[in-house]
Design an enzyme around this catalytic site. Structure first.
Site, short mmCIF file in Angstrom:
data_model
loop_
_atom_site.label_atom_id
_atom_site.label_comp_id
_atom_site.label_asym_id
_atom_site.label_seq_id
_atom_site.Cartn_x
_atom_site.Cartn_y
_atom_site.Cartn_z
N LYS A 17 8.76 -2.47 -7.30
CA LYS A 17 8.20 -3.42 -8.27
C LYS A 17 6.73 -3.14 -8.55
CE LYS A 17 8.90 -7.26 -5.92
NZ LYS A 17 9.57 -6.87 -4.68
N ARG A 92 9.40 -16.31 -6.51
CA ARG A 92 10.08 -15.78 -5.34
C ARG A 92 11.28 -16.64 -4.95
NH1 ARG A 92 6.75 -11.57 -3.58
NH2 ARG A 92 7.32 -10.94 -1.49
N ARG A 129 6.23 3.48 2.77
CA ARG A 129 5.24 3.08 1.76
C ARG A 129 3.80 3.23 2.26
NH1 ARG A 129 6.20 -2.23 -1.37
NH2 ARG A 129 6.39 -3.20 0.67
N ARG A 162 0.75 -1.13 4.95
CA ARG A 162 0.65 -2.59 4.99
C ARG A 162 1.11 -3.11 6.35
NH1 ARG A 162 3.38 -4.90 -0.38
NH2 ARG A 162 4.03 -6.44 1.16
N ARG A 173 11.58 -9.88 6.01
CA ARG A 173 11.30 -9.96 4.56
C ARG A 173 12.57 -9.75 3.75
NH1 ARG A 173 7.12 -5.68 3.77
NH2 ARG A 173 7.05 -6.31 1.60
#
Ligand code: AMP
Length: 217
Positions: A17, A92, A129, A162, A173
């Site tokens: 995203k 969300r 990531r 992160r 998550r």
């Protein structure tokens, strides 16, 4: 008069995203609003908001809906949003979607893009990531590595991982996403504003599909 576009990105953690929202933002010349980036900044600055959000984010859970609505309301009235904006990470859950619909103006037109990625791929995507602290560009050491290891292609800043990309937190998550955010796909499908894009293909191909979808809506 054509309507003001409000483009909402949906997708599981790691679906791409953030990356795609950056591309679309550059291509359309409208800002990308990432609630995750805003919250991370608040945590770094140690503001009141940051203090409230820090623990919740570290656990992979969702920050309170009223707090999020406050952030969004303040942001979307800014000058740079007059020609439209892209939402990455908001709404969300169904309650946030209803709250958002209340604050959008009649001349705004919602378009929703769901970047679909199968569950098995998600953990690897998130574990790989890396993010640029300066321009927020996202890389992936497996799918989209920077030209020079550990360094942003655009501005040379050192990339970081992160805190909430830790595998255990990623699992929380993903389960938060399934419980809270997945119903949004159906919500927007019923409204007739949803476009689903295949997220498991080359990044440029995903971008191309998104640009086509946005152009023909
Ligand atoms: P993201 O960068 O979008 O994955 O967001 C990182 C974290 O920020 C999430 O796991 C949540 O803890 C928090 N967050 C971001 N956007 C929202 C939102 N719209 N509602 C609640 N929490 C959010």
């Amino acid at each position: 008069m054509s309507k003001i576009p409000v483009i909402i990105f949906l997708g599981a953690p790691g679906a791409g995203k953030g990356t795609q929202a950056v591309f679309l933002s550059r291509s359309k010349g409208i800002p990308k609003i990432s609630t995750g980036d805003m919250l991370r900044r608040a945590v770094e600055q140690g503001s009141e908001l940051g203090k409230k959000a820090k623990g919740i984010m570290a656990e992979g859970k969702l920050v309170d809906d009223e707090i999020m609505l406050g952030i969004i309301k303040e942001r979307i009235v800014m000058e740079d949003c007059k020609q439209g904006f892209i939402l990455d990470g908001y709404p969300r859950n169904i309650h946030q979607a209803a709250q958002l619909e209340q604050v959008l103006l009649p001349e705004m037109q919602m378009r929703v893009i769901d970047i679909h990625v199968a569950e098995d791929d998600i953990v690897k995507r998130v574990a790989g990531r890396r993010v640029c602290p300066k321009c927020q560009s996202n890389y992936n050491i497996y799918f989209h590595p920077p030209k020079k290891e550990g360094v942003c292609d655009l501005d040379g800043a050192d990339l970081f991982r992160r805190q909430d990309d830790d595998e255990q937190v990623v699992r929380t998550r993903i389960s938060t996403y399934k419980k809270e955010s997945y119903p949004l796909v159906e919500h927007y499908r019923k409204k007739g504003v949803l476009q689903v894009v295949n997220g498991v293909q080359k990044e440029e191909e995903v971008t191309k599909e998104i640009l086509q979808q946005v152009a023909c809506q």
